[in-house]
Design a protein around this motif. Structure first.
Motif, PDB file in Angstrom:
ATOM      1  N   LEU A  18      10.806  39.399  36.865  1.00 51.89           N
ATOM      2  CA  LEU A  18      12.259  39.572  36.854  1.00 51.89           C
ATOM      3  C   LEU A  18      12.605  40.700  37.816  1.00 51.89           C
ATOM      4  N   HIS A  29      20.883  41.183  29.662  1.00 56.68           N
ATOM      5  CA  HIS A  29      19.490  41.281  30.088  1.00 56.68           C
ATOM      6  C   HIS A  29      18.542  40.766  29.003  1.00 56.68           C
ATOM      7  N   HIS A  32      18.641  37.084  29.451  1.00 61.55           N
ATOM      8  CA  HIS A  32      17.862  36.745  30.645  1.00 61.55           C
ATOM      9  C   HIS A  32      16.359  36.765  30.326  1.00 61.55           C
ATOM     10  N   GLY A 113      19.001  35.383  37.283  1.00 63.25           N
ATOM     11  CA  GLY A 113      20.294  34.880  36.841  1.00 63.25           C
ATOM     12  C   GLY A 113      21.135  34.493  38.042  1.00 63.25           C
ATOM     13  N   ASN A 174      25.323  36.905  42.616  1.00 65.39           N
ATOM     14  CA  ASN A 174      24.002  36.548  42.098  1.00 65.39           C
ATOM     15  C   ASN A 174      23.424  35.332  42.806  1.00 65.39           C
ATOM     16  N   THR A 196      15.794  29.717  37.595  1.00 67.39           N
ATOM     17  CA  THR A 196      17.068  30.416  37.411  1.00 67.39           C
ATOM     18  C   THR A 196      17.719  30.025  36.107  1.00 67.39           C
ATOM     19  N   ARG A 199      24.309  32.632  34.479  1.00 70.67           N
ATOM     20  CA  ARG A 199      24.875  33.843  33.877  1.00 70.67           C
ATOM     21  C   ARG A 199      25.775  33.465  32.712  1.00 70.67           C
TER      22      ARG A 199
END
Length: 415
Positions: A18, A29, A32, A113, A174, A196, A199
């Motif tokens: 990451l 996060h 993610h 993301g 992003n 991916t 978001r």
């Protein structure tokens, strides 16, 4: 987890990378991390994290060691530092340093993301980009020649080759970074699978907290405005982050922000000649004159940047330049970065038992050294790192500054 029993039968552990800043580590996060773990099916989660100063040219709100602790206690296995020479850079160089660092650690995948959320958008866009790269470069240059900023000129050039569609909009922050990660993987023929996730809820630049998954921008804005942990902020971050933020604030009495560095920057610029200023990384096209001219017209960092900012000189570009002024990073110091074919070292900031087991598995095959602390036998990039660290802590009282800088000389954080 027992480091001696961390192999899956006869199979070796697999790691997912990451690329992060954790400024600060928040609920987005956590999402993610959890989704990346599911998508990659990895045994070890590794983050490469910007250190004292960040990609958009800002000081991190708290130092890298407290951010590392929050990450490790929230499920990350290894935190490595993205060197300053890559961290405070445009997306392609930021991506190059990040991806190469994770490659040296043997990750099998990298998960990021994005506004798109579909990895095929990125891989097909890269195919389009390579087929029409000449047209992109020509359009980019012609718009730069018209005085447009690089992000705006690049957005127009991407649109000209069909890469700002609804499915893959390369004007979104992003998406831009994700595209750069995919480029770095594909063009260097690295054995890394890009992944991916979309978001969730908040946008990258949202400035207000509207849900428990909020942007780092909105969380920082709230922290700067109130100076303390409000219920709204607490609802957006894990307890480990809240704990590290409180510890740091109690110790230093500050959140790091550009305004705290304004007197130092002003002093630097006022005592430099225009020739000296022109040697600083990023100071091009006569910008040194504009910086000098406006130095005594501004009473704050915000006002100073607003006086310099034009269509060509974006806020982010100016912030990066001010980081380089603060750290006295010259063009000559950074000349080698573009030509680096690999990262010269991997610096470990912290790890868990699981992370230790993974490192023990891969370190014998690594072709670059693992660095665990700054030392007197530093190479060029680590020397720049030390300057950045001193500059970052410069706003603190001497005793606290000395205490926090000692973290650079200590072994990695172990959780």
């Amino acid at each position: 987890m027992d480091a001696t029993n961390n192999y899956l039968g006869d199979e070796q552990m697999q790691a997912c990378g990451l690329i992060v800043e954790y400024n600060p580590f928040h609920n987005g996060h956590v999402y993610h991390l959890e989704e990346a773990r599911k998508k990659s099916n990895a045994d070890c989660m590794i983050t490469v994290m910007s250190g004292s100063f960040l990609q958009r040219g800002e000081p991190a709100i708290i130092d890298k060691f407290h951010r590392t602790k929050a990450a490790l206690k929230s499920g990350i296995d290894i935190v490595v530092e993205l060197p300053y020479v890559f961290a405070v850079q445009s997306s392609d160089l930021f991506a190059k340093g990040s991806v190469q660092t994770l490659h040296e650690l043997g990750v099998s995948s990298i998960c990021f993301g994005s506004e798109s959320g579909d990895i095929t958008d990125f891989t097909s866009s890269h195919t389009t980009f390579k087929a029409r790269e000449t047209q992109y470069r020509e359009t980019l240059q012609s718009n730069l020649d018209l005085g447009l900023s690089f992000p705006e000129a690049s957005r127009i050039a991407y649109r000209e080759i069909g890469l700002t569609t609804d499915r893959m909009d390369l004007s979104k922050p992003n998406n831009i970074l994700g595209f750069s990660y995919v480029k770095a993987i594909v063009e260097n023929n690295l054995p890394i699978e890009p992944l991916t996730i979309k978001r969730s809820k908040s946008n990258y630049h949202d400035e207000t907290i509207t849900s428990s998954i909020a942007s780092a921008t909105s969380i920082r804005k709230e922290l700067f405005a109130f100076g303390i942990m409000t219920p709204e902020i607490a609802s957006t971050i894990p307890e480990n982050t809240e704990h590290q933020l409180k510890i740091y604030k109690e110790k230093t009495k500050v959140w790091h922000s550009w305004e705290a560095y304004f007197p130092f920057l002003h002093y630097r610029v006022m005592t430099m000649t225009t020739d000296e200023l022109q040697q600083i990384q990023g100071v091009d096209e006569g910008l040194e004159n504009r910086i000098k001219k406006t130095a005594n017209q501004a009473a704050s960092f915000q006002e100073w940047v607003e006086k310099i900012k034009t269509k060509r000189y974006t806020w982010t570009r100016l912030q990066r330049i001010f980081v380089h002024i603060l750290t006295n990073t010259k063009k000559a110091d950074m000349n080698f970065v573009q030509s680096l074919s690999r990262i010269p070292y991997v610096r470990i900031l912290g790890l868990t038992e699981n992370g230790k087991a993974y490192l023990n598995q891969v370190k014998k095959d690594m072709e670059v050294p693992i660095v665990t602390q700054l030392s007197r036998s530093m190479n060029e990039m680590l020397s720049i790192e030390e300057k950045a660290s001193h500059a970052y802590y410069s706003i603190l009282p001497p005793a606290i500054r000395k205490q926090l800088h000692r973290q650079e000389l200590a072994p990695p954080i172990f959780v």
